[in-house]
Design an enzyme around this catalytic site. Sequence first.
Site: not given
Ligand code: GLA
Length: 384
Positions: A33, A120, A124, A159, A171
């Site tokens: 992450e 949320g 994603s 985004e 994502d």
């Molecule tokens: C969100 C972002 C991703 C990634 C995650 C954390 O989902 O969209 O690009 O950075 O957070 O891993």
Amino acid sequence: MDIEHVRSRFIKHFDGTTGAVYASPGRINLIGEHTDYNGGFVFPGAIDKGMIAEIKPNGTDIVKAYSIDLKDYVEFGLKEEDAPRASWARYIFGVCREMIKRGVDVKGFNTAFSGDVPLGAGMSSSAALESTYAYALNDLFGDNKIDKFELAKVGQATEHNYCGVNCGIMDQFASVFGKQGSLIRLDCRSLEYQYFPFDPKGYRLVLVDSVVKHELASSAYNKRRQSCEAAVAAIQKKHPHVEFLRDCTMEMLEESKAEISEEDFMRAEYVIEEIQRVLDVCDALEKGDYETVGQKMYETHHGMSKLYEVSCEELDFLNDLAFDCGVTGSRVMGGGFGGCTINLVKEELYDTFIQNAKDKFKEKFGRSPKVYDVVISDGARRLV
Ligand code: GLA
């Protein structure tokens, strides 16, 4: 995901005719992450929950979009100044604009869409929406000339340029490249990727949703990214070849400690360790060593909670609870600030864990968490 539901609303809402139907999934991430925008590794997979959209060119320059779930209807033009106000419509508008920037002759269309990725929850839903439309517009207006990586980048650029989130590529990549039964390890610097069949015998992957919405977290997310960039800038003074935290070791970070704020140092420390954890988990998986996989997941949670500070009370509670129940691995998933924990649980412990999570969470926070079993599924596609 229910095609008939989308189709019936599309017919009812527009002129009674039908169009083409596309779908894209949400994602899970086993580990890795906040590593994507640091040029590191991620290890996501697409899931059986996502978005479905029916689309038909309407012979005008106006997009007529109906959100079935929100019962909201918006029309917008395709020029930069035509950006709609409704946040859900900005995703579709952004994708149209990004496709136009890449030379696709997008024209007006009618569309209705619906999804079953919880909003949320760190799964994603927005990438699922972006990938659905990127894939669809490429098919309907672009003769499929844009390749899959660029489709993922269209979602990411949406985004960045239209939704105010400076996200990485994970994502949208997972939503476009997903493959049934496989996780995908992506090197976010070289963009090389590898499918890993994931069928842990005797274990289940389950998401426990704290139902804390992370929708307003975009400024905190962008701030994390700035911290990483600040740490890189300090390290670059001694090591000019460094481009991302991916290129840094803990020794290099320590060397520049005096020039990095305490907070930025903690953020960078987490990222450097997390990038290594992805590789360790891949090695462990190849050996069928799920105990190590699980241990790394707990380490990630600890780092996200204490160093990167993107957890919250509810998620820490769920993580502790998983540990106390003997769950093999557990951690907050996705960007954080709410959403789900992802849990690797032995089959025989599954029922006890879920019951415990529901009862104890409710006792403490007065509401029940939601539980989603993970089914790893295919990426963006045309259905009809
Ligand atoms: C969100 C972002 C991703 C990634 C995650 C954390 O989902 O969209 O690009 O950075 O957070 O891993």
